[in-house]
Structures are given as structure tokens and as C-alpha cells.
Design a protein around this motif. Structure first.
Motif, mmCIF file in Angstrom:
data_model
loop_
_atom_site.group_PDB
_atom_site.id
_atom_site.type_symbol
_atom_site.label_atom_id
_atom_site.label_comp_id
_atom_site.label_asym_id
_atom_site.label_seq_id
_atom_site.Cartn_x
_atom_site.Cartn_y
_atom_site.Cartn_z
ATOM 1 N N UNK A 1 0.906 -1.108 0.062
ATOM 2 C CA UNK A 1 -0.127 -0.006 0.088
ATOM 3 C C UNK A 1 0.905 1.411 -0.022
ATOM 4 N N UNK A 2 1.990 1.184 0.779
ATOM 5 C CA UNK A 2 2.886 2.399 1.004
ATOM 6 C C UNK A 2 3.514 2.589 -0.639
ATOM 7 N N UNK A 3 4.036 1.466 -1.247
ATOM 8 C CA UNK A 3 4.655 1.526 -2.386
ATOM 9 C C UNK A 3 3.634 2.229 -3.394
ATOM 10 N N UNK A 4 2.428 1.618 -3.463
ATOM 11 C CA UNK A 4 1.416 2.293 -4.505
ATOM 12 C C UNK A 4 1.078 3.616 -4.256
ATOM 13 N N UNK A 5 0.861 3.947 -2.919
ATOM 14 C CA UNK A 5 0.543 5.397 -2.752
ATOM 15 C C UNK A 5 1.751 6.329 -3.313
ATOM 16 N N UNK A 6 3.005 5.801 -3.047
ATOM 17 C CA UNK A 6 4.160 6.439 -3.343
ATOM 18 C C UNK A 6 4.100 6.908 -4.909
ATOM 19 N N UNK A 7 3.893 5.600 -5.595
ATOM 20 C CA UNK A 7 3.773 5.851 -7.116
ATOM 21 C C UNK A 7 2.681 6.734 -7.662
ATOM 22 N N UNK A 8 1.583 6.493 -6.839
ATOM 23 C CA UNK A 8 0.334 7.353 -7.519
ATOM 24 C C UNK A 8 0.563 8.930 -7.331
ATOM 25 N N UNK A 9 1.317 9.104 -5.967
ATOM 26 C CA UNK A 9 1.337 10.488 -5.537
ATOM 27 C C UNK A 9 2.483 11.098 -6.621
ATOM 28 N N UNK A 10 3.529 10.264 -6.994
ATOM 29 C CA UNK A 10 4.652 10.943 -7.939
ATOM 30 C C UNK A 10 4.098 10.927 -9.268
ATOM 31 N N UNK A 11 3.141 10.192 -9.847
ATOM 32 C CA UNK A 11 2.628 10.120 -11.108
ATOM 33 C C UNK A 11 1.571 11.359 -11.416
ATOM 34 N N UNK A 12 0.806 11.434 -10.400
ATOM 35 C CA UNK A 12 -0.279 12.476 -10.385
ATOM 36 C C UNK A 12 0.410 13.891 -9.998
ATOM 37 N N UNK A 13 1.350 14.011 -9.140
ATOM 38 C CA UNK A 13 2.317 15.109 -9.266
ATOM 39 C C UNK A 13 3.008 15.551 -10.104
ATOM 40 N N UNK A 14 3.606 14.660 -10.908
ATOM 41 C CA UNK A 14 4.215 14.877 -12.163
ATOM 42 C C UNK A 14 3.355 15.613 -13.123
ATOM 43 N N UNK A 15 2.212 14.804 -13.454
ATOM 44 C CA UNK A 15 1.247 15.453 -14.237
ATOM 45 C C UNK A 15 0.628 16.788 -13.929
ATOM 46 N N UNK A 16 0.551 16.941 -12.748
ATOM 47 C CA UNK A 16 -0.061 18.326 -12.259
ATOM 48 C C UNK A 16 1.327 19.338 -12.467
ATOM 49 N N UNK A 17 2.341 19.056 -12.004
ATOM 50 C CA UNK A 17 3.502 20.106 -12.405
ATOM 51 C C UNK A 17 3.653 20.504 -13.859
ATOM 52 N N UNK A 18 3.609 19.321 -14.637
ATOM 53 C CA UNK A 18 3.665 19.620 -16.315
ATOM 54 C C UNK A 18 2.626 20.417 -16.497
ATOM 55 N N UNK A 19 1.159 20.442 -16.094
ATOM 56 C CA UNK A 19 0.190 21.334 -16.570
ATOM 57 C C UNK A 19 0.170 22.406 -15.976
ATOM 58 N N UNK A 20 0.910 22.755 -14.955
ATOM 59 C CA UNK A 20 0.959 23.854 -14.334
ATOM 60 C C UNK A 20 1.734 25.086 -15.309
#
Length: 70
Positions: free
Chosen positions: A24-43
Motif C-alpha cells: 500500500x505504501x509503495x502504490x501510494x508513493x507511485x500514485x503521488x509521484x505520477x499525479x504530482x508529475x502530471x500536475x507539475x507539467x500542466x501548471x
């Protein structure tokens, strides 16, 4: 309540719970990294990056289209 008591006393359950929590910790970290990267690129782009194009794999997000009340 009995499942909590079983987990604390049975080492097989303890091992399973430890691996499940690690997953669960690993999946949450991956999800946060991917979602954060998409948000950063679209900002807005930082200084010096205004003319840079976003990578092709980043989905386009149109903020004007999703405004409520319009």
C-alpha cells in the motif's frame, strides 16, 4: 476484534500484514509521484521554461472547460 488479536499473536498474519502495508505504501508513493508529475507539467512554467513543450505522454487539462456555474 478477534482478527486484531489473531494478527498480533500469529506470526503468519504479521508477515502478511507487513507485506500488505508495504505494498500500500509503495502504490501510494507511485500514485503521488505520477499525479504530482502530471500536475507539475500542466501548471505554469517556471522562469525560463515558458516556451518549453510538455512531454507527449502528459494529458492536456483544460481548466476553463471544467469551471462550475458556466
Amino acid at each position: 476484534m478477534t482478527i486484531l488479536m489473531e494478527v498480533t499473536t500469529n506470526s503468519a498474519y504479521q508477515n502478511y500484514v507487513q507485506w500488505a502495508l508495504l505494498g500500500i505504501l509503495a502504490a501510494g508513493f507511485l500514485a503521488a509521484t505520477i499525479i504530482g508529475s502530471i500536475a507539475w507539467y500542466n501548471s505554469k512554467r517556471p522562469a525560463g521554461w515558458e516556451d518549453a513543450d510538455a512531454p507527449g505522454w502528459v494529458p492536456k487539462v483544460d481548466a476553463d472547460k471544467n469551471k462550475p456555474g458556466e
